[in-house]
Motif scaffolding. Sequence first.
Motif, mmCIF file in Angstrom:
data_model
loop_
_atom_site.group_PDB
_atom_site.id
_atom_site.type_symbol
_atom_site.label_atom_id
_atom_site.label_comp_id
_atom_site.label_asym_id
_atom_site.label_seq_id
_atom_site.Cartn_x
_atom_site.Cartn_y
_atom_site.Cartn_z
ATOM 1 N N ALA A 1 0.835 -1.203 0.000
ATOM 2 C CA ALA A 1 0.000 0.000 0.000
ATOM 3 C C ALA A 1 0.870 1.253 0.000
ATOM 4 O O ALA A 1 0.561 2.237 -0.692
ATOM 5 N N ASP A 2 1.964 1.221 0.748
ATOM 6 C CA ASP A 2 2.886 2.370 0.782
ATOM 7 C C ASP A 2 3.491 2.610 -0.596
ATOM 8 O O ASP A 2 3.593 3.750 -1.049
ATOM 9 N N TYR A 3 3.891 1.527 -1.257
ATOM 10 C CA TYR A 3 4.443 1.638 -2.607
ATOM 11 C C TYR A 3 3.407 2.235 -3.560
ATOM 12 O O TYR A 3 3.712 3.145 -4.329
ATOM 13 N N ALA A 4 2.177 1.744 -3.495
ATOM 14 C CA ALA A 4 1.105 2.253 -4.366
ATOM 15 C C ALA A 4 0.886 3.750 -4.122
ATOM 16 O O ALA A 4 0.675 4.514 -5.069
ATOM 17 N N GLU A 5 0.955 4.186 -2.873
ATOM 18 C CA GLU A 5 0.803 5.610 -2.560
ATOM 19 C C GLU A 5 1.943 6.430 -3.147
ATOM 20 O O GLU A 5 1.727 7.538 -3.648
ATOM 21 N N LEU A 6 3.151 5.896 -3.068
ATOM 22 C CA LEU A 6 4.303 6.611 -3.646
ATOM 23 C C LEU A 6 4.161 6.742 -5.160
ATOM 24 O O LEU A 6 4.429 7.811 -5.717
ATOM 25 N N VAL A 7 3.752 5.671 -5.819
ATOM 26 C CA VAL A 7 3.562 5.711 -7.273
ATOM 27 C C VAL A 7 2.496 6.748 -7.624
ATOM 28 O O VAL A 7 2.666 7.537 -8.558
ATOM 29 N N GLU A 8 1.422 6.782 -6.867
ATOM 30 C CA GLU A 8 0.354 7.748 -7.118
ATOM 31 C C GLU A 8 0.855 9.176 -6.889
ATOM 32 O O GLU A 8 0.542 10.096 -7.656
ATOM 33 N N TYR A 9 1.664 9.378 -5.860
ATOM 34 C CA TYR A 9 2.230 10.705 -5.596
ATOM 35 C C TYR A 9 3.117 11.146 -6.773
ATOM 36 O O TYR A 9 3.033 12.289 -7.231
ATOM 37 N N VAL A 10 3.946 10.238 -7.260
ATOM 38 C CA VAL A 10 4.808 10.542 -8.402
ATOM 39 C C VAL A 10 3.954 10.868 -9.623
ATOM 40 O O VAL A 10 4.192 11.866 -10.313
ATOM 41 N N ARG A 11 2.959 10.069 -9.881
ATOM 42 C CA ARG A 11 2.084 10.262 -11.039
ATOM 43 C C ARG A 11 1.433 11.647 -11.010
ATOM 44 O O ARG A 11 1.515 12.398 -11.982
ATOM 45 N N VAL A 12 0.827 11.995 -9.894
ATOM 46 C CA VAL A 12 0.145 13.284 -9.778
ATOM 47 C C VAL A 12 1.161 14.435 -9.754
ATOM 48 O O VAL A 12 0.954 15.469 -10.390
ATOM 49 N N GLY A 13 2.263 14.244 -9.046
ATOM 50 C CA GLY A 13 3.285 15.287 -8.976
ATOM 51 C C GLY A 13 3.866 15.625 -10.340
ATOM 52 O O GLY A 13 4.041 16.803 -10.683
ATOM 53 N N VAL A 14 4.145 14.610 -11.136
ATOM 54 C CA VAL A 14 4.682 14.834 -12.482
ATOM 55 C C VAL A 14 3.644 15.537 -13.352
ATOM 56 O O VAL A 14 3.974 16.463 -14.111
#
Length: 181
Positions: free
Chosen positions: A147-160
């Motif tokens: 779940a932590d990994y999925a949150e990081l990927v989502e943060y990267v996706r939205v941040g980019v």
Amino acid sequence: MSQENIFEALQVGLTQAKSVQTPGEIHGILTGMLCIDNETSGSRAVEDVQSDMLDSALDALREMTLEGLFDPDMGFKPLLPDDEVALDQRVRSLGRWCDGFLYGLSNSGQFELDKLSPEIREVISDLTELSRVGLTEDEAQSESAEADYAELVEYVRVGVQMIFLELQPKREGPSTRESLH
């Protein structure tokens, strides 16, 4: 070509060319370059490697990436290994993606961090930290690790996506995006 097929084609092409770059890193570099100049060719993301298979995959990757970045529904996704790959490898791939993205942003010499909004500067700072991400054995075994990994990927996706949207209107000359003025 689907994202999965592009990942595989890039992996094969990079391996055949004996490149140390990974598909995720290449996508990060390309995405960073496209945030600065959406006319950048896909082949600019790969250093000193020539291959028809790789060129085809890079062209498809460029088009898919631009489609995602320009998508009003924020359809951009970083090119990362599938969920079947071990978590520690996916985390390292995310770090390399972020490292590639930061390199792609700064590669042209046109990136000026101090001219960006405070929110975007914070995202850049977070991506810098994420470029060094890794897992300890205990963290990899944690119940919340996926779940932590999925949150990081989502943060990267939205941040980019946020970075792209802030940089894109500042382009001069022809653009594939219409002005809302």
